[in-house]
Design a protein around this motif. Structure first.
Motif, PDB file in Angstrom:
ATOM      1  N   ALA A 135      36.717  49.735 -37.062  1.00  0.00           N
ATOM      2  CA  ALA A 135      36.839  51.021 -37.742  1.00  0.00           C
ATOM      3  C   ALA A 135      35.468  51.578 -38.138  1.00  0.00           C
ATOM      4  O   ALA A 135      35.252  52.796 -38.114  1.00  0.00           O
ATOM      5  CB  ALA A 135      37.739  50.878 -38.960  1.00  0.00           C
ATOM      6  N   ALA A 136      34.536  50.689 -38.462  1.00  0.00           N
ATOM      7  CA  ALA A 136      33.201  51.139 -38.878  1.00  0.00           C
ATOM      8  C   ALA A 136      32.463  51.875 -37.760  1.00  0.00           C
ATOM      9  O   ALA A 136      31.600  52.724 -38.027  1.00  0.00           O
ATOM     10  CB  ALA A 136      32.377  49.949 -39.350  1.00  0.00           C
ATOM     11  N   ASP A 137      32.795  51.576 -36.513  1.00  0.00           N
ATOM     12  CA  ASP A 137      32.119  52.218 -35.385  1.00  0.00           C
ATOM     13  C   ASP A 137      32.497  53.684 -35.228  1.00  0.00           C
ATOM     14  O   ASP A 137      31.859  54.408 -34.463  1.00  0.00           O
ATOM     15  CB  ASP A 137      32.444  51.468 -34.085  1.00  0.00           C
ATOM     16  N   PHE A 138      33.536  54.123 -35.926  1.00  0.00           N
ATOM     17  CA  PHE A 138      34.008  55.496 -35.796  1.00  0.00           C
ATOM     18  C   PHE A 138      33.515  56.409 -36.915  1.00  0.00           C
ATOM     19  O   PHE A 138      33.856  57.589 -36.933  1.00  0.00           O
ATOM     20  CB  PHE A 138      35.536  55.520 -35.759  1.00  0.00           C
ATOM     21  N   VAL A 139      32.748  55.857 -37.834  1.00  0.00           N
ATOM     22  CA  VAL A 139      32.250  56.656 -38.956  1.00  0.00           C
ATOM     23  C   VAL A 139      31.410  57.825 -38.429  1.00  0.00           C
ATOM     24  O   VAL A 139      30.553  57.656 -37.562  1.00  0.00           O
ATOM     25  CB  VAL A 139      31.417  55.777 -39.909  1.00  0.00           C
ATOM     26  N   GLY A 140      31.672  59.011 -38.944  1.00  0.00           N
ATOM     27  CA  GLY A 140      30.903  60.189 -38.561  1.00  0.00           C
ATOM     28  C   GLY A 140      31.293  60.805 -37.236  1.00  0.00           C
ATOM     29  O   GLY A 140      30.602  61.695 -36.747  1.00  0.00           O
ATOM     30  N   GLN A 141      32.416  60.365 -36.651  1.00  0.00           N
ATOM     31  CA  GLN A 141      32.820  60.862 -35.334  1.00  0.00           C
ATOM     32  C   GLN A 141      33.971  61.878 -35.398  1.00  0.00           C
ATOM     33  O   GLN A 141      34.574  62.209 -34.371  1.00  0.00           O
ATOM     34  CB  GLN A 141      33.209  59.693 -34.430  1.00  0.00           C
ATOM     35  N   GLY A 142      34.286  62.354 -36.585  1.00  0.00           N
ATOM     36  CA  GLY A 142      35.266  63.429 -36.710  1.00  0.00           C
ATOM     37  C   GLY A 142      36.707  62.997 -36.524  1.00  0.00           C
ATOM     38  O   GLY A 142      37.564  63.829 -36.226  1.00  0.00           O
ATOM     39  N   LEU A 143      36.988  61.712 -36.702  1.00  0.00           N
ATOM     40  CA  LEU A 143      38.329  61.180 -36.509  1.00  0.00           C
ATOM     41  C   LEU A 143      38.998  60.887 -37.847  1.00  0.00           C
ATOM     42  O   LEU A 143      38.352  60.422 -38.788  1.00  0.00           O
ATOM     43  CB  LEU A 143      38.277  59.894 -35.690  1.00  0.00           C
ATOM     44  N   THR A 144      40.295  61.137 -37.924  1.00  0.00           N
ATOM     45  CA  THR A 144      41.056  60.765 -39.110  1.00  0.00           C
ATOM     46  C   THR A 144      41.377  59.275 -39.069  1.00  0.00           C
ATOM     47  O   THR A 144      41.260  58.627 -38.025  1.00  0.00           O
ATOM     48  CB  THR A 144      42.370  61.557 -39.173  1.00  0.00           C
ATOM     49  N   ASP A 145      41.826  58.750 -40.198  1.00  0.00           N
ATOM     50  CA  ASP A 145      42.224  57.341 -40.239  1.00  0.00           C
ATOM     51  C   ASP A 145      43.362  57.074 -39.259  1.00  0.00           C
ATOM     52  O   ASP A 145      43.390  56.028 -38.594  1.00  0.00           O
ATOM     53  CB  ASP A 145      42.656  56.948 -41.651  1.00  0.00           C
ATOM     54  N   ASP A 146      44.295  58.005 -39.144  1.00  0.00           N
ATOM     55  CA  ASP A 146      45.409  57.832 -38.211  1.00  0.00           C
ATOM     56  C   ASP A 146      44.931  57.819 -36.764  1.00  0.00           C
ATOM     57  O   ASP A 146      45.444  57.050 -35.940  1.00  0.00           O
ATOM     58  CB  ASP A 146      46.443  58.945 -38.407  1.00  0.00           C
ATOM     59  N   GLN A 147      43.960  58.680 -36.451  1.00  0.00           N
ATOM     60  CA  GLN A 147      43.427  58.716 -35.084  1.00  0.00           C
ATOM     61  C   GLN A 147      42.668  57.432 -34.757  1.00  0.00           C
ATOM     62  O   GLN A 147      42.774  56.906 -33.635  1.00  0.00           O
ATOM     63  CB  GLN A 147      42.529  59.941 -34.919  1.00  0.00           C
ATOM     64  N   ILE A 148      41.937  56.922 -35.712  1.00  0.00           N
ATOM     65  CA  ILE A 148      41.229  55.654 -35.503  1.00  0.00           C
ATOM     66  C   ILE A 148      42.226  54.526 -35.293  1.00  0.00           C
ATOM     67  O   ILE A 148      42.060  53.688 -34.388  1.00  0.00           O
ATOM     68  CB  ILE A 148      40.302  55.352 -36.692  1.00  0.00           C
ATOM     69  N   ALA A 149      43.272  54.499 -36.100  1.00  0.00           N
ATOM     70  CA  ALA A 149      44.284  53.454 -35.960  1.00  0.00           C
ATOM     71  C   ALA A 149      44.978  53.550 -34.611  1.00  0.00           C
ATOM     72  O   ALA A 149      45.286  52.511 -33.988  1.00  0.00           O
ATOM     73  CB  ALA A 149      45.305  53.572 -37.095  1.00  0.00           C
ATOM     74  N   ARG A 150      45.223  54.762 -34.141  1.00  0.00           N
ATOM     75  CA  ARG A 150      45.850  54.938 -32.831  1.00  0.00           C
ATOM     76  C   ARG A 150      44.939  54.416 -31.729  1.00  0.00           C
ATOM     77  O   ARG A 150      45.391  53.746 -30.787  1.00  0.00           O
ATOM     78  CB  ARG A 150      46.166  56.419 -32.608  1.00  0.00           C
ATOM     79  N   PHE A 151      43.650  54.715 -31.829  1.00  0.00           N
ATOM     80  CA  PHE A 151      42.682  54.226 -30.852  1.00  0.00           C
ATOM     81  C   PHE A 151      42.678  52.707 -30.811  1.00  0.00           C
ATOM     82  O   PHE A 151      42.871  52.093 -29.746  1.00  0.00           O
ATOM     83  CB  PHE A 151      41.294  54.765 -31.218  1.00  0.00           C
ATOM     84  N   ILE A 152      42.456  52.090 -31.958  1.00  0.00           N
ATOM     85  CA  ILE A 152      42.328  50.635 -32.010  1.00  0.00           C
ATOM     86  C   ILE A 152      43.633  49.960 -31.602  1.00  0.00           C
ATOM     87  O   ILE A 152      43.634  48.927 -30.914  1.00  0.00           O
ATOM     88  CB  ILE A 152      41.871  50.196 -33.410  1.00  0.00           C
ATOM     89  N   GLY A 153      44.759  50.559 -31.982  1.00  0.00           N
ATOM     90  CA  GLY A 153      46.046  49.980 -31.656  1.00  0.00           C
ATOM     91  C   GLY A 153      46.377  50.000 -30.177  1.00  0.00           C
ATOM     92  O   GLY A 153      47.102  49.124 -29.681  1.00  0.00           O
ATOM     93  N   GLY A 154      45.838  50.977 -29.449  1.00  0.00           N
ATOM     94  CA  GLY A 154      46.138  51.083 -28.024  1.00  0.00           C
ATOM     95  C   GLY A 154      45.079  50.525 -27.105  1.00  0.00           C
ATOM     96  O   GLY A 154      45.324  50.327 -25.909  1.00  0.00           O
TER      97      GLY A 154
END
Length: 232
Positions: A135-154
Motif C-alpha cells: 500500500a505504501a507504494d501507492f502514496v501520492g498516485q491519486g488512488l483511493t483506499d478502495d482502488q488500492i485494495a482492488r489493485f492489490i487484491g487482484g
C-alpha cells in the motif's frame, strides 16, 4: 472504428481495464483487454519478454484484427512497442500509458531507475518473481483506499524472466505512429528516452493529472483520451 488491444503493466491482468473497456465499446470501437502469460489467470505459464510480445501479436492474429491501436501501460510498453512493429499493416497507432518504451538490446531490469542490481536481487529473493507492491507504494498516485485494495487484491507476482530479457527492435521506434500519455503525479516530465522519441513527427504527448495507474484512478478520462487517439 478501431480495435483497441489493451495490456496492463506488471502484476495486472485484463481485469485492470474493466472500467475503461465499456466506454471504448460504447464509442463504437472494439476493445480487447489481454492478460499476459505468467500473471492473473495465466499464472504458472513460463514467460519471458518475447513470450509477452508473442501473446500480443498472437491475439491480434487470432482475432484477425485490423486498424489496431495497441495500448501498453508501464512495463507492458516494452512488449507492446515490439509487437507494434511486428503486426505490420494491421497497426493504426500505439499508445504508451505512462509506460516504459523498448530499447533494442535493453531490458526492463537494465534500465531500472534504482539500478539493475537492486531489482535483480529482489526478483532472486522472491523465487524469480517481482513481488507485489505494498500500500505504501501507492502514496501520492491519486488512488483511493478502495482502488488500492482492488489493485492489490487482484494482482499476482510478475515473472522476473520477462523483466530481464532484452527487447528486439527491427527499426527505430520513432517511426511508429504513437501517443505517449504522461501521468504527472508519477513525474512531471517524460524520461529521457521518451523525450527523444517525442521529437518525432509521428509521436504526440498527452498529459493526465493523475498517478501511474490511470485505469484505476481516472478510467473515464483515460477512455476519453483513448477514443480521441482513434481519430488521429
Amino acid at each position: 472504428m478501431v480495435n483497441f488491444v489493451l495490456v496492463a503493466g506488471s502484476w495486472l491482468g485484463s481485469w485492470a481495464w474493466d472500467e475503461v473497456v465499456p466506454e471504448l465499446r460504447a464509442a463504437g470501437h472494439g476493445a480487447y483487454p489481454l492478460t499476459l502469460s505468467g500473471v492473473g489467470e495465466k499464472r504458472g505459464v513460463p514467460a519471458g519478454q518475447q513470450t509477452h510480445v508473442q501473446d500480443i501479436v498472437g491475439e491480434v492474429e487470432r482475432l484477425d484484427l485490423r486498424d489496431v491501436v495497441l495500448v501498453g501501460h508501464s512495463y507492458s510498453g516494452i512488449p507492446v512497442g515490439q509487437a507494434a512493429e511486428r503486426i505490420g499493416g494491421r497497426l493504426a497507432r500505439v499508445v504508451f500509458v505512462d509506460a516504459c518504451v523498448p530499447t533494442d538490446g535493453e531490458s526492463f531490469v537494465s534500465r531500472w531507475w534504482e539500478g539493475p542490481a537492486e531489482l535483480e536481487a529482489s526478483i532472486a529473493g522472491n523465487n524469480g518473481f517481482w513481488a507485489l507492491p505494498t500500500a505504501a507504494d501507492f502514496v501520492g498516485q491519486g488512488l483511493t483506499d478502495d482502488q488500492i485494495a482492488r489493485f492489490i487484491g487482484g494482482a499476482t507476482p510478475h515473472p522476473g524472466a520477462s523483466l530481464a530479457e532484452p527487447a528486439v527492435l527491427a527499426r527505430p521506434l520513432g517511426e511508429l505512429p504513437a501517443t505517449y500519455i504522461k501521468c504527472l503525479l508519477d513525474g512531471a516530465e517524460p524520461s529521457d528516452d521518451v523525450a527523444a522519441l517525442l521529437t518525432s513527427d509521428s509521436w504526440r504527448l498527452v498529459e493526465m493529472n493523475t498517478g501511474h495507474w490511470p485505469m484505476f484512478s481516472q478510467p473515464h478520462e483515460l477512455a476519453r483520451i483513448l477514443v480521441d487517439t482513434a481519430g488521429k
